[in-house]
Every structure is written in structure tokens, then in C-alpha cells.
Scaffold this active site. Structure first.
Site, PDB file in Angstrom:
ATOM      1  CB  SER A 136      -0.900   0.013   1.245  1.00  0.00           C
ATOM      2  OG  SER A 136      -1.582   1.244   1.368  1.00  0.00           O
ATOM      3  CE1 TYR A 151      -3.561  -2.517   5.398  1.00  0.00           C
ATOM      4  CE2 TYR A 151      -2.919  -0.317   4.699  1.00  0.00           C
ATOM      5  CZ  TYR A 151      -3.308  -1.606   4.397  1.00  0.00           C
ATOM      6  OH  TYR A 151      -3.437  -1.975   3.084  1.00  0.00           O
TER       7      TYR A 151
END
Length: 229
Positions: A136, A151
């Protein structure tokens, strides 16, 4: 026809990766933790019995991985996609961190992709295949938001691991790709996301097809754009 091994295949990007790879004529090991609850995947597999095989596996459990490995045996894997991941519940800011959340997110998003890759490395070596980790842009040091740091940290860490892995696997003929799907309208990405899952996955598969040993270890997105570490 290539053989794909896709984790987190029960929903979102993983389900669409399975759908598009199978539609292109490839054989897909569609891996998920709870097949009995994976209704959309079960329907897809039922409609594609010749080239989708559902494989139960919990990516965080060594025994579960070993069971899946025994099922696959020595079959070559051309493309292994470490897609399974979790966002984790709040709070995740550095000053208000839920450490149980941090531990869980790191286990799924960082440790598991390396554990799975090592387990199936002989299958990849047989095919001179490719191993992918779905990362990501939130793992980049240029990403400024601090509210989802469990995350973000997990993706930064897995980027570093797979960048190093690319060096170690080059001599074995196995290429490594670190790919961001973009902000996708899935359960994880939410309804405000800018990309459809179909567009993201189409691009991801194109980048995987283009990946070779010369570009192994690079960090980019579904559209072929290089991303900053």
C-alpha cells in the site's frame, strides 16, 4: 496456462484476482481461512471447476500452511500472490495504540507473507515463478496520516522484507513484486475509494505479467507507477 496461488481469495481484491486469472485461462489455488463462509468464492469456484481450487489455509498458522503445502505437493506455482491482509481496528495512532491490534496486524500483513513464501518456495523455484506481496502507498514514509499506524507500519515492514527477499531469490530465478492496488472500493477500502476492484486488479495482473528479474524488488502500483519508499 500459468498456476496462481492467491491468499485472501474470499473477498475484495483477492476474489477479483481469482476471477480475472481464471477468466484468462489460468489455474488458481484460491486460498482462504474459512471456505465455509466464503460464499462468493464458492460460487465462483463452482462455475469454474476446471481451473479454480479452493484451499483452506490460515496464513498466520504454521500447521495450517503445512497442511496446504502437503495438499499442493510439488506442483509448480508460477505466481504466488500474498494478498491476505487486515486493516485492524482503532485506535492505531502512535500515542493511543492498541497493542493487541498492532500485534495482530503485523502478524497478518508482515510476518505471514514471508512465512507463506518460504513454505511454497520450492514450488516457485520449480516454475522460475514470481512472488507478489500486495502492499500500500500507506506504507511509504511520504504518507503523512498517523491514524492507521498499525496498518501503515505493517506495510512499511513488509516492503523492506520483500525488497531484501528479491536479492536473495534472484539467484534462484524467482522475481519479487511489491504492488499497491490503489485505493479500491472494497470492504477494506470503503465506498469512497476512487478505484473499482475490476480496474485495480486488471492493472495488477498487467504489472505481474511485466515483472522480471531486472525489476524484481521494485515498489509500484497497479498502473505501473513507481512508488516512493
Amino acid at each position: 496456462m500459468a498456476t496462481y496461488f492467491i491468499t485472501g481469495a474470499n473477498r475484495g481484491v483477492g476474489l477479483e484476482l481469482t476471477r480475472q486469472a481464471a477468466a484468462a485461462g489460468h489455474y488458481v489455488y484460491a486460498v482462504c481461512r474459512g471456505p465455509g463462509k466464503a460464499h462468493d468464492l464458492s460460487k465462483l469456484a463452482a462455475a469454474n471447476q476446471d481451473n479454480i481450487e479452493i484451499v483452506p489455509m490460515d496464513v498466520t498458522q504454521a500447521n495450517s500452511i503445512a497442511t496446504a503445502k502437503a495438499r499442493i505437493g510439488t506442483n509448480p506455482i508460477d505466481v504466488l500472490i500474498n494478498n491476505a491482509g487486515v486493516m485492524g481496528d482503532d485506535p492505531q495512532s502512535p500515542l493511543d495504540m492498541d497493542f493487541d491490534v498492532l500485534t495482530r496486524v503485523l502478524a497478518v500483513n508482515t510476518v505471514a507473507p514471508l512465512r507463506v513464501t518460504k513454505a511454497f518456495l520450492p514450488n516457485l523455484e520449480r516454475a522460475k515463478g514470481k512472488v507478489i506481496v500486495i502492499s500500500s502507498m500507506m506504507g511509504s514514509f511520504t504518507y503523512g496520516e498517523t491514524s492507521k499506524m498499525a496498518y501503515c507500519t505493517s506495510k512499511t515492514a513488509v516492503n523492506r522484507l520483500f525488497h531484501a527477499l528479491a536479492q536473495d531469490l534472484k539467484s534462484k530465478g524467482v522475481a519479487v513484486g511489491i504492488l499497491s492496488p490503489g485505493w479500491v472500493r472494497t470492504d477494506m477500502g470503503g465506498p469512497s475509494a476512487t478505484l473499482t476492484v475490476e480496474t485495480s486488479v486488471k492493472g495488477l495482473l498487467q504489472q505481474i505479467a511485466a515483472l522480471d528479474l531486472k525489476t524484481s524488488g521494485s515498489f509500484g502500483n497497479y498502473a505501473g507507477q513507481a512508488l516512493p519508499w
